[in-house]
Design a protein around this motif. Structure first.
Motif, short mmCIF file in Angstrom:
data_model
loop_
_atom_site.label_atom_id
_atom_site.label_comp_id
_atom_site.label_asym_id
_atom_site.label_seq_id
_atom_site.Cartn_x
_atom_site.Cartn_y
_atom_site.Cartn_z
N LEU A 9 0.83 -1.20 0.00
CA LEU A 9 0.00 0.00 0.00
C LEU A 9 0.87 1.25 0.00
O LEU A 9 0.60 2.22 -0.73
CB LEU A 9 -0.93 0.00 1.20
CG LEU A 9 -1.85 1.23 1.36
CD1 LEU A 9 -2.74 1.40 0.14
CD2 LEU A 9 -2.69 1.10 2.62
N ALA A 12 2.16 1.80 -3.41
CA ALA A 12 1.11 2.29 -4.31
C ALA A 12 0.83 3.77 -4.07
O ALA A 12 0.62 4.54 -5.01
CB ALA A 12 -0.17 1.48 -4.11
N VAL A 13 0.84 4.17 -2.80
CA VAL A 13 0.63 5.59 -2.47
C VAL A 13 1.78 6.43 -3.03
O VAL A 13 1.57 7.53 -3.57
CB VAL A 13 0.52 5.78 -0.94
CG1 VAL A 13 0.56 7.26 -0.55
CG2 VAL A 13 -0.78 5.14 -0.43
N LEU A 16 1.27 6.77 -6.73
CA LEU A 16 0.22 7.77 -7.00
C LEU A 16 0.78 9.18 -6.90
O LEU A 16 0.51 10.03 -7.75
CB LEU A 16 -0.94 7.59 -6.03
CG LEU A 16 -2.08 8.60 -6.16
CD1 LEU A 16 -2.80 8.43 -7.49
CD2 LEU A 16 -3.07 8.44 -5.00
N VAL A 75 -0.74 3.28 -11.82
CA VAL A 75 -0.91 2.98 -10.40
C VAL A 75 -1.35 1.53 -10.21
O VAL A 75 -0.86 0.81 -9.33
CB VAL A 75 -1.93 3.95 -9.75
CG1 VAL A 75 -2.23 3.53 -8.32
CG2 VAL A 75 -1.41 5.37 -9.80
N ILE A 79 0.26 -1.75 -8.14
CA ILE A 79 -0.49 -2.49 -7.13
C ILE A 79 -0.48 -3.99 -7.40
O ILE A 79 -0.19 -4.80 -6.52
CB ILE A 79 -1.95 -1.97 -7.06
CG1 ILE A 79 -1.97 -0.54 -6.49
CG2 ILE A 79 -2.81 -2.89 -6.20
CD1 ILE A 79 -3.32 0.12 -6.51
N GLN A 96 -8.39 2.15 -1.28
CA GLN A 96 -7.78 3.27 -0.56
C GLN A 96 -7.03 4.19 -1.51
O GLN A 96 -7.13 5.43 -1.41
CB GLN A 96 -6.83 2.76 0.52
CG GLN A 96 -7.53 2.16 1.72
CD GLN A 96 -6.59 2.01 2.90
OE1 GLN A 96 -5.76 2.87 3.17
NE2 GLN A 96 -6.70 0.90 3.61
N VAL A 97 -6.29 3.62 -2.45
CA VAL A 97 -5.53 4.44 -3.40
C VAL A 97 -6.50 5.18 -4.34
O VAL A 97 -6.26 6.33 -4.70
CB VAL A 97 -4.53 3.59 -4.19
CG1 VAL A 97 -3.81 4.42 -5.24
CG2 VAL A 97 -3.51 2.97 -3.24
N ARG A 100 -7.76 8.14 -2.49
CA ARG A 100 -6.70 9.15 -2.45
C ARG A 100 -6.61 9.90 -3.78
O ARG A 100 -6.41 11.11 -3.81
CB ARG A 100 -5.36 8.49 -2.13
CG ARG A 100 -5.13 8.19 -0.65
CD ARG A 100 -3.80 7.50 -0.44
NE ARG A 100 -3.45 7.42 0.97
CZ ARG A 100 -2.73 8.30 1.63
NH1 ARG A 100 -2.24 9.36 0.98
NH2 ARG A 100 -2.47 8.17 2.91
N ALA A 189 -4.74 11.83 2.88
CA ALA A 189 -4.21 12.23 1.57
C ALA A 189 -3.89 13.73 1.55
O ALA A 189 -2.97 14.17 0.87
CB ALA A 189 -5.21 11.89 0.47
#
Length: 263
Positions: A9, A12-13, A16, A75, A79, A96-97, A100, A189
């Protein structure tokens, strides 16, 4: 989340944050992918299989979601190439992403958190509405239409997109729980935290400013206040921020006094 999922995660954040051209549509497409993966145990198994090459996973996603724009595809590739503790957490991570990305597309406006909180209050105060939106047997499209009638023209697009997704894909969660979690993701975020403040009477603008500043100093981040007026607290205020609760209400003090006298 398990350790592997938390690391994935975070990656991935980071992806992003490094991706250009992110819009609300990016988030919509990621949330659509989360729903598609959630509906297929076979697909989750393939994407979660470490023996499947990342390139093959990306190719599979491209076939299933052919309309993805470049930001969402970039993105999503990150993931599915990462290791997740299980398929459910993979879906959670995409969700969640996606939220965001929507927050970023809306300029990280605190309006989204306020509207999610307000909608949660409306749902909590209307058992019939809560039952309708939480009904596992009801058609997802029907629940989405209820959301559109309630907030479609009253909330910003980002809020509507998030709520629409949540009622379509509850995955065993209660609507209030989902809305609160989504608000926390939006706040994070935007590098904020959400504090729910319950008081007997509305707080003045000056009181809100002082309280937000005090909490910001204590927690080291900007604070978004969600205000609840509840006459039963008699006086004072109760502040809940994540798992922390600061209860300075008169009702709490009276309850504590009763316990002391009873003992």
């Amino acid at each position: 989340m398990g350790s592997a999922s938390r690391q994935s995660l975070a990656a991935a954040v980071s992806q992003l944050a490094a991706t250009t051209g992110v819009t609300i549509t990016t988030g919509e497409q990621l949330l659509a992918a989360a729903r598609a993966f959630d509906e297929s145990a076979q697909l989750r198994a393939i994407l979660g299989d470490p023996s499947v090459a990342p390139a093959d996973k990306s190719a599979l996603v491209a076939r299933i979601m052919p309309g993805l724009e470049k930001p969402a595809a970039a993105v999503l590739d990150t993931i599915v190439a990462s290791s997740w503790s299980n398929g459910g957490e993979l879906v959670d991570g995409i969700e969640q992403v996606g939220i965001r990305a929507i927050a970023r597309g809306e300029g990280h406006s605190a309006t989204i958190e306020s509207q999610l909180f307000s909608f949660a209050r409306v749902v909590a105060s209307d058992p019939e509405l809560e039952l309708t939106l939480g009904n596992k047997l009801a058609a997802a499209q029907g629940k989405a239409e209820v959301v559109d009638r309630l907030i479609g023209t009253k909330a910003v697009r980002a809020t509507v997109v998030i709520v629409d997704h949540l009622v379509r894909s509850p995955r065993g969660r209660r609507i209030g729980e989902m809305l609160a979690a989504a608000a926390d993701v939006v706040a994070a975020a935007g590098e904020r935290r959400v504090a729910t403040v319950t008081s007997a009477v509305p707080l003045s603008a000056a009181q809100q400013t002082r309280l937000a500043a005090a909490l910001a100093r204590q927690y080291g981040s900007d604070i978004q206040l969600n205000l609840v007026v509840d006459p039963t607290v008699v006086g004072g205020a109760r502040v809940q921020l994540g798992g922390d609760v600061i209860d300075g209400t008169i009702s709490a003090r009276l309850a504590e006094l009763k316990l002391q006298l009873a003992g």
